[in-house]
Design a protein around this motif. Structure first.
Motif, PDB file in Angstrom:
ATOM      1  N   SER A 246     -59.635 -23.079  -0.694  1.00 51.71           N
ATOM      2  CA  SER A 246     -59.651 -21.647  -1.008  1.00 51.71           C
ATOM      3  C   SER A 246     -60.700 -20.884  -0.223  1.00 51.71           C
ATOM      4  N   ASN A 247     -61.453 -21.573   0.631  1.00 51.57           N
ATOM      5  CA  ASN A 247     -62.537 -20.942   1.391  1.00 51.57           C
ATOM      6  C   ASN A 247     -62.308 -21.040   2.900  1.00 51.57           C
ATOM      7  N   GLN A 248     -62.977 -20.158   3.615  1.00 54.63           N
ATOM      8  CA  GLN A 248     -62.983 -20.199   5.070  1.00 54.63           C
ATOM      9  C   GLN A 248     -64.419 -20.143   5.566  1.00 54.63           C
ATOM     10  N   ILE A 249     -64.681 -20.856   6.665  1.00 57.58           N
ATOM     11  CA  ILE A 249     -66.022 -20.891   7.252  1.00 57.58           C
ATOM     12  C   ILE A 249     -66.073 -19.918   8.421  1.00 57.58           C
TER      13      ILE A 249
ATOM     14  N   ILE B 199     -73.802 -19.409   9.865  1.00 62.20           N
ATOM     15  CA  ILE B 199     -72.620 -19.878   9.147  1.00 62.20           C
ATOM     16  C   ILE B 199     -72.553 -19.186   7.791  1.00 62.20           C
ATOM     17  N   SER B 200     -71.372 -18.731   7.427  1.00 61.78           N
ATOM     18  CA  SER B 200     -71.145 -18.168   6.098  1.00 61.78           C
ATOM     19  C   SER B 200     -69.757 -18.584   5.628  1.00 61.78           C
ATOM     20  N   GLU B 201     -69.481 -18.356   4.371  1.00 64.97           N
ATOM     21  CA  GLU B 201     -68.163 -18.676   3.822  1.00 64.97           C
ATOM     22  C   GLU B 201     -67.638 -17.486   3.040  1.00 64.97           C
ATOM     23  N   ARG B 202     -66.319 -17.373   2.990  1.00 63.96           N
ATOM     24  CA  ARG B 202     -65.680 -16.388   2.118  1.00 63.96           C
ATOM     25  C   ARG B 202     -64.388 -16.980   1.572  1.00 63.96           C
TER      26      ARG B 202
ATOM     27  N   ALA C 176     -61.154  -5.414   6.676  1.00 62.76           N
ATOM     28  CA  ALA C 176     -61.600  -5.671   8.046  1.00 62.76           C
ATOM     29  C   ALA C 176     -61.852  -7.152   8.220  1.00 62.76           C
ATOM     30  N   GLY C 177     -61.874  -7.593   9.483  1.00 66.73           N
ATOM     31  CA  GLY C 177     -61.992  -9.011   9.769  1.00 66.73           C
ATOM     32  C   GLY C 177     -63.284  -9.639   9.299  1.00 66.73           C
ATOM     33  N   ASN C 178     -64.347  -8.829   9.084  1.00 58.91           N
ATOM     34  CA  ASN C 178     -65.620  -9.422   8.676  1.00 58.91           C
ATOM     35  C   ASN C 178     -65.927  -9.181   7.200  1.00 58.91           C
TER      36      ASN C 178
END
Length: 696
Positions: A645-648, A659-662, A693-695
């Protein structure tokens, strides 16, 4: 019965001639940056890359009256024109025997996790339109007499959504799109290498104002490197994936992609831990994926050691000849390596076995003039002794010929013709192959309109990180076509293509030229060839299909040290023609560090084996088995369901990789569109302002 296809038809689908480019329009002006006089080309939007996705974006923009220009390092030299993209995945139009709907296709596209739900639905809905327009432009998709498109099952696809024009499907797509772009008179600048995205402004106000390139034809005494600048408020990154990242690769030579270019511009990347690996012929000869009918004919796979001795090595991994042959067949639609398919005597044991043979210094071949040799103590190979799914497929295809080459000639004669074009006759001689890197599923983080985190910068095709962990074969081509169209719609419909004041680019251009002059050294700096060897060996040996936490951490430290050296010492060149490669290898070294940083983050936070890689760990829960015992050294971690369920996300902040996750973006199918309510948003262009937006 073997179907004899006339040679002229085979030739037309194999020798796909690309159109001749039109003359390039002259530059609009000349600007001085220091002592360098640089030609200026102007456009509303510049598409970087000439593959299927970039061409689609350019064609759709031109149709909407956007002043668009294409630049390409090598026209028709990218992945979609040159590599084994042999299928396109599409919605199956609710046929009775292969029922489908857009929600079902979206669920299939995102089944591996780490993919935004809205993106998957968009790709499903857009697939029919993408296919229909390609047919309109002349793509010869095979049809039944009723007009239905012929389809078959591919990897990560249980419905049968794939179709194919033969091994040159993606090249044929490039051909018809290129012909349309030329018909529409889209300016095309070939042998043009993008080296720096130019931006103006600070913080949230920073936006694209142009792109700096190198063009050999612009070299002169006042411009020794051949610099050229494209002044534009919008760019579309469509330069494909980082094919040079791995030594063991099926990408065409010279495919650098744009990950490093994007990182240096402060653009967010996503899912760059996710790649695909599978069997194919090596790039030193003719690189090509050996999926589909190549393995569904069940050729004999064996290895030869340094003394010339032949080894029926697969017989050590399967319990019966039937099991061995059936899993070789399944590599046709389970082509990518997947850790879980090493369990229960599955098809990825084939990949593991091949990987082990090549690592031991043996050369692996498949021979289409021999059936699989039997497992010791078991019955010989027979078409009458195969697993039920294999028997059903072969019976339906009419592939009951005695030898693999005859079954291949019956099911897919184009597969034979293709290798003959490159002086390899698989009807006569064995074919050398190995496990190679084939595709990156990650890339630039984009929103539902293809926008990146940098205003004015879009990404499509393999440059965009929309694919998640696993995806049905052929869906990458579909994604490029769907998002190429959506990018064009957004640029035209939202008035993003500014036809008024031209963006200021002189100051960013001077900064870029000053950096370039200080970065390039004739001595005392790393040589591009040394950087290439270092990056490719590290990625293939420590970040391929088998990873360990220690190896990845060590590889990351090595990549960080290499980039620190490059930042301090620059890159070496000996003549002007070497400058583009020097820049690209600096960017590839940076991309390598980014991939390893994301992979290390994933593993350190408990990441398990998913998609392309098995994370080997002595405490892992999964253990491949063979008739001779378990393979303890390949014990691996199970995938963690929560990670789906997450993306890096990855971003370059100064000299540091951050590095972050959402969480994946959600899509609620119950929130159905309503005509009367939503039509005004379409008429006024409000739909282009919707979506994250992409970020975000």
């Amino acid at each position: 019965m073997t179907i004899n296809v006339p040679q002229d038809i085979l030739d037309a689908l194999t020798d796909v001639k690309m159109p001749k480019l039109a003359p390039e329009p002259p530059s609009d002006a000349v600007v001085e940056a220091g002592a360098v006089k640089i030609p200026v080309f102007r456009a509303d939007c510049v598409v970087v890359g000439s593959g299927a996705a970039g061409l689609r974006a350019a064609v759709e923009m031109k149709r909407r009256d956007v002043d668009v220009t294409i630049i390409s390092q090598s026209a028709w030299g990218g992945t979609s024109a040159c590599s084994g993209s042999d299928k396109q995945t599409l919605h199956t139009a609710n046929t009775a025997d292969q029922g489908d709907n857009f929600l079902a296709m979206a669920e299939s596209l995102r089944a591996g996790g780490a993919m935004d739900e809205d993106t998957a639905y968009i790709e499903a809905v857009g697939s029919q339109r993408a296919m229909g327009s390609l047919q309109f432009m002349g793509l010869p998709l095979p049809q039944a007499e009723t007009g239905a498109i012929l389809r078959y099952q591919t990897d990560h696809d249980e419905v049968g959504r794939a179709t194919s024009c033969g091994p040159r499907t993606s090249r044929l797509m490039v051909k018809v799109l290129a012909e349309e772009a030329l018909r529409l008179e889209v300016p095309f600048y070939n042998q043009t290498t993008a080296i720096r995205i130019l931006t103006d402004g600070e913080g949230k106000g920073r936006k694209v104002c142009g792109i700096l390139t190198i063009r050999a034809r612009e070299r002169s005494e006042t411009n020794p490197f051949g610099l050229a600048v494209f002044q534009c408020p919008l760019i579309v990154l469509a330069a494909g994936g980082p094919g040079e990242l791995y030594r063991d690769s099926v990408f065409p030579n010279g495919c650098f992609g744009s990950l490093g270019l994007a990182l240096e511009a402060g653009v967010d990347l996503v899912n760059i831990t996710e790649s695909q690996f599978g069997i194919g012929t090596r790039r030193e000869g003719f690189p090509w994926n050996l999926s589909g009918t190549y393995v569904q004919t069940m050729p004999y796979i064996y290895s030869v050691d340094v003394e010339g001795k032949e080894h029926n090595f697969l017989a050590k991994y399967y319990r019966t000849t039937q099991e061995l042959a059936s899993n070789v067949f399944r590599k046709g639609y389970q082509w990518p390596f997947h850790a879980t398919r090493m369990l229960d005597f599955g098809s990825s044991l084939v990949d593991l076995a091949i990987h082990r043979e090549t690592s031991a210094g043996r050369t692996v071949y498949m021979n289409f003039n021999r059936n699989p040799e039997p497992v010791d103590g078991d019955l010989p190979f027979s078409l009458d002794r195969l697993d039920e799914d294999v028997t059903h497929y072969l019976r339906r295809a009419g592939a009951n010929q005695d030898m693999p080459i005859d079954r291949l000639r019956h099911m897919n004669p184009l597969a034979i013709e293709l290798y003959r074009r490159y002086k390899i006759d698989i009807a006569v001689e064995p074919l050398e192959f190995a496990v190679n890197n084939q595709h990156m599923n990650g890339g630039v983080a984009v929103d539902i309109w293809g926008r990146s985190s940098l205003p004015g910068c879009y990404a499509v095709g393999e440059a965009a990180g929309t694919h998640g962990v696993t995806r049905p074969g052929g869906s990458a081509l579909n994604a490029g076509q769907v998002f190429g169209t959506r990018v064009a719609e957004h640029i035209a419909g939202s008035a993003e293509a500014t036809r008024g004041a031209e963006p200021a680019f002189e100051a960013p251009l001077r900064d870029a030229v000053d950096w370039l002059n200080g970065f390039l050294r004739t001595e005392g700096a790393p040589d591009p060839d040394i950087v290439r060897e270092s990056v490719q060996a590290r990625m293939s040996d420590k970040a391929g299909i088998l990873c360990t936490p220690g190896d990845v951490a060590e590889a990351l430290a090595e990549a960080q040290a290499l980039n620190a050296e490059i930042r301090g010492a620059g890159m070496a060149y000996h003549r002007a023609a070497e400058v583009p490669r020097a820049i690209q290898w600096q960017q590839m070294a940076l991309a390598s560090e980014a991939v390893l940083a994301a992979l290390d983050h994933f593993i350190r936070n408990g990441g398990g084996s998913r998609g392309a890689r098995a994370i080997c760990d002595p405490d892992g829960e999964c253990l491949p088995d063979t008739p001779q015992g378990v393979l303890e050294q390949y014990r691996f971690r199970r995938e963690r369901e929560s990670h789906k369920s997450n993306q890096i996300h990855v971003r370059l902040d100064g000299e540091e990789i951050r590095i972050s996750e959402r969480e994946n973006r959600r899509f609620d199918p119950s929130q159905k569109p309503a005509f009367e309510r939503d039509w005004p948003d379409w008429l006024t262009g409000q739909i282009y302002e919707k979506g994250p937006a992409g970020n975000d």
